[in-house]
Design an enzyme around this catalytic site. Structure first.
Site, PDB file in Angstrom:
ATOM      1  N   PHE A 265       0.358  -1.122  -0.168  1.00 45.51           N
ATOM      2  CA  PHE A 265       0.260  -0.297  -0.120  1.00 45.51           C
ATOM      3  C   PHE A 265       0.617   1.685   0.384  1.00 45.51           C
ATOM      4  CE2 PHE A 265      -2.694  -3.392   0.783  1.00 45.51           C
ATOM      5  CZ  PHE A 265      -4.425  -2.974   0.703  1.00 45.51           C
ATOM      6  N   LEU A 266       1.763   1.467  -0.153  1.00 40.93           N
ATOM      7  CA  LEU A 266       2.900   2.884  -0.995  1.00 40.93           C
ATOM      8  C   LEU A 266       3.673   3.046  -1.980  1.00 40.93           C
ATOM      9  CD1 LEU A 266       5.483   1.588   2.039  1.00 40.93           C
ATOM     10  CD2 LEU A 266       3.619   3.469   2.342  1.00 40.93           C
ATOM     11  N   CYS A 276     -15.622   0.333  -0.428  1.00 40.19           N
ATOM     12  CA  CYS A 276     -15.600   0.297   0.630  1.00 40.19           C
ATOM     13  C   CYS A 276     -15.145   1.091   1.112  1.00 40.19           C
ATOM     14  CB  CYS A 276     -14.676  -1.687   0.808  1.00 40.19           C
ATOM     15  SG  CYS A 276     -15.971  -2.850   0.869  1.00 40.19           S
ATOM     16  N   LYS A 279     -16.548   4.591   1.473  1.00 38.79           N
ATOM     17  CA  LYS A 279     -17.584   5.320   2.693  1.00 38.79           C
ATOM     18  C   LYS A 279     -17.274   4.218   3.951  1.00 38.79           C
ATOM     19  CE  LYS A 279     -19.755   0.692   2.070  1.00 38.79           C
ATOM     20  NZ  LYS A 279     -20.143  -0.063   3.714  1.00 38.79           N
TER      21      LYS A 279
END
Length: 451
Positions: A265-266, A276, A279
């Site tokens: 996630f970098l 997902c 929200k």
């Protein structure tokens, strides 16, 4: 002892996957949905969304299909749910964001519980899997006790899902953790039943975390908030790198070697989307405000702001690339889904960027390996092609906005033969800059210096 009989209420992305997985684990399963067209597809062994491996898993268990185990059936009838007399009832319905608000819309969960409760005539376990605001389980437990004929014999547990689109089958059959929230006098029985349900993955080493209702409800939103924060952090670093002349890809590589941070996630780019993360973090902020803990999550407002800002930044980069105005300019967009290995275009950054450019006068042509039909429904006025080459034909700039392997494997020289200008903007930092530049392309990416 006979295998447990399981019902799954709601057969969307979560429910269809869960129902098929429960059948794979050896249980008799009946899935319910109020949308007849969805049930017809599932009963024929087909899924209404793209998810790798799900259709094959479904077909191997749906009753009436050649070679299936027959352990899985679907219905639109609540009376059939009652007649099935299940032991465990999984609630897997949608909890969208309320229109005009950050808060979560609980109407589908409430409706499901209210319809299920009158059919619970003997001791049973109801298991919530939907992502809900903290405090919902306690309220729903009271509703079940009041509405179900078996009343005090109905146990409730909360068992959040952690599915990644594109890996949902793997994540259901071989999860990295199982969380169950239990409460009150029926807690021990609920834990025992769920240990039986998840005996196979637990036997493979999947850890089980048993907690109370509030903690179980918070786990999913806390996990998504952390992931969203990590994505927005590296995107904030991309903004600083652009201002300072740094390279966010090398920065991410360097900090990712720190095991406290990790590499996942970098990857800087146009940000997160889907049904997902956006929200869920907004609903989390709203619920924290209701609880009087809004200051604890004010940082999520900036996480959300950074994320949305990335889309506008890509539009600005594209406008600059074509000379300051999109009017009369042909723009190719590679990607429509919010992530690869999915056909989901909900809150898709790629489609949002394409739409903004179109509204500013650009002639946009989109191609996506799996998301074309859904994209057309959302943005029917965009142009669409049946291949990357088709989308790029005559384009003055190519935008890479969803990191499908098909796009990473493109031949830049071949693509270069059909465009007007060899200019590519990599909105996902997933292409090989040297490969594209050696084929005569001007390659630009967010958070990286220009060559």
């Amino acid at each position: 002892m006979a295998p447990l009989k399981i019902t799954v209420i709601g057969t969307g992305y979560l429910g269809a996957t869960h129902a098929a997985a429960m059948a794979e684990l050896g249980f008799d399963v009946l899935g319910l949905d109020v949308v007849p067209e969805k049930i017809e597809m599932l009963a024929a062994g087909r899924v209404p969304m793209y998810e790798p491996g799900l259709e094959e898993l479904l077909a191997s268990h749906v009753a009436g299909l050649p070679g299936s185990t027959g352990r899985l059936r679907f219905t639109t009838s609540w009376d059939e749910i009652g007649a099935f007399d299940g032991d465990v009832h999984f609630v897997c319905v949608n909890t969208p964001q309320k229109h005009g608000e950050y808060a979560c819309d609980m109407s589908y969960v409430d409706a499901a519980v209210e319809a299920l409760a009158p059919r619970l005539t003997r001791p049973a376990l109801v298991v919530g899997k939907s992502t809900v605001p903290v405090g919902s389980a306690e309220r729903l437990a009271a509703k079940l006790a009041a509405l179900a004929p078996a009343g005090d014999e109905i146990a409730l547990a909360w068992n959040p899902e952690f599915l990644r689109e594109g890996f949902a089958v793997q994540d259901t059959l071989h999860p990295d953790r199982i969380v169950i929230g239990i409460h009150g006098e029926h807690g021990e029985r609920a834990e025992k039943v769920l240990r039986e349900v998840y005996a196979t993955p637990m036997g493979e080493g999947t850890p089980l975390v048993v907690t109370d209702f509030p903690t179980a409800e918070l786990v999913k939103t806390a996990a998504n908030s952390f992931l969203a924060t990590k994505i927005s952090f590296i995107n904030a670093m991309a903004e600083v790198c652009e201002a300072a002349g740094g390279d966010v890809v090398k920065l991410a590589e360097a900090i990712g070697h720190d095991e406290r941070i990790g590499k996942k996630f970098l990857r800087a780019g146009i940000g997160f989307g889907g049904g997902c993360l956006p929200k869920d973090i907004r609903a989390f902020m709203a619920r924290a405000g209701e609880l009087g803990a809004d200051q604890a999550l004010t940082f999520l407002r900036e996480v959300d702001s950074i994320n949305m800002r990335r889309r506008g930044h890509m539009v600005e980069l594209a406008r600059e690339a074509v000379g300051g105005s999109f009017l009369g300019k042909r723009v190719a967009v590679l990607g429509a889904t919010f992530k690869p290995d999915s056909d989901d275009v909900r809150d898709s950054p790629a489609l949002n960027v394409a739409g903004q450019i179109h509204l500013q006068g650009g002639q946009v042509t989109v191609y996506d390996p799996k998301g074309m039909d859904n994209a057309r429904r959302v943005f029917p006025t965009l142009g669409y092609a049946d291949s990357a080459l088709g989308a790029a034909r005559g384009a003055e700039v190519v935008l890479h906005l969803t990191e499908w392997r098909e796009f990473r494997d493109l031949d830049p020289a071949e693509l270069g033969e059909v465009v007007t200008d060899r200019l590519v903007l990599d909105g996902r930092n997933a292409l090989d800059p040297e490969l594209w530049r050696s084929a005569g392309w001007t390659y630009r990416a967010m958070g990286r210096p220009r060559a």
